[in-house]
Write an enzyme that holds these catalytic residues in place. Sequence first.
Site, short mmCIF file in Angstrom:
data_model
loop_
_atom_site.label_atom_id
_atom_site.label_comp_id
_atom_site.label_asym_id
_atom_site.label_seq_id
_atom_site.Cartn_x
_atom_site.Cartn_y
_atom_site.Cartn_z
N GLU A 1 39.78 52.20 -45.87
CA GLU A 1 38.86 53.33 -46.00
C GLU A 1 39.60 54.65 -45.78
O GLU A 1 39.78 55.07 -44.62
CB GLU A 1 37.77 53.24 -44.94
CG GLU A 1 37.02 51.92 -44.93
CD GLU A 1 35.64 52.09 -44.32
OE1 GLU A 1 34.68 51.96 -45.06
OE2 GLU A 1 35.56 52.40 -43.12
N HIS B 1 36.71 51.69 -36.94
CA HIS B 1 36.13 52.61 -37.94
C HIS B 1 36.59 54.03 -37.61
O HIS B 1 36.65 54.40 -36.44
CB HIS B 1 34.60 52.50 -37.94
CG HIS B 1 33.99 53.26 -39.09
ND1 HIS B 1 33.83 54.62 -39.06
CD2 HIS B 1 33.58 52.85 -40.31
CE1 HIS B 1 33.32 55.01 -40.23
NE2 HIS B 1 33.16 53.95 -41.00
P1 PGA Z 1 30.27 56.20 -46.89
O1 PGA Z 1 30.74 55.51 -45.54
O2 PGA Z 1 29.98 55.10 -47.88
O3 PGA Z 1 29.03 56.97 -46.50
O4 PGA Z 1 31.37 57.08 -47.36
C1 PGA Z 1 31.60 54.40 -45.54
C2 PGA Z 1 31.97 54.03 -44.14
O5 PGA Z 1 32.04 54.90 -43.28
O6 PGA Z 1 32.18 52.84 -43.83
#
Ligand code: PGA
Length: 229
Positions: free
Chosen positions: A152, A84
Amino acid sequence: MEKLILVNLKMYQTDMAQIENYLNKLKGKRLIFFPMIIHLERFISHNFTCGTQNISTHESGAYTGEISAKAAQNIGASCTLIGHSEVRQNFNETDEIINQKIKISLKNKLIPILCIGENLNQYQANQTKMVIKNQIEKALKDITEPVIISYEPLWAIGTGKTPTNEEIKDIIDYIKSLFNYKIKVLYGGSVSQDNIETLNKIENVDGFLIGKAGLDVSCLTKIIEVVQK
Ligand code: PGA
């Protein structure tokens, strides 16, 4: 195939009574939670599928503050987030460390959910594909077992911004093309009750990784209604 809804609770929830209330309201919903590690057993006791937000590169030993994949699996975790962006940043986690974490999670039968994504500069310089290919190649070096990938973009996490559906579709197609097996690819980054109807139209997305919006039962319920209808 039903899309997956993963909820990364980060270090948001600090009140046990509120957590109980949250879990009771979401009872029976098909969600995969990544709670703070100290709450993991509580979430599992409510029959939710759960994973850890991170794991150690070691299975056991003198590693203060770390999370053992083996111990997590033993109490019923079924998966783990790996790489992450907040972990990459806050703990200087390299692609080589991520590779070791994926290996140890597979060894302990935790499904690794590998998080990848470009930062804003890389996005603006049109380097997204190059960046994620590099992240995938290094993270999955010498690994043949299937993993799940969560795309992401860093600039979309916690910012309220998202790429367009076309951009996300293009990147997911690209990620899938790098594998010789059918890989699940999720999207994460500012998924909310306001944009879920739009994001859910992306035809090749296999699910969503939700952060902030997952804290609010009514937001999460709306997301479930749209995604799992
Ligand atoms: P967010 O976070 O939906 O608050 O943007 C997503 C993540 O960090 O997995």
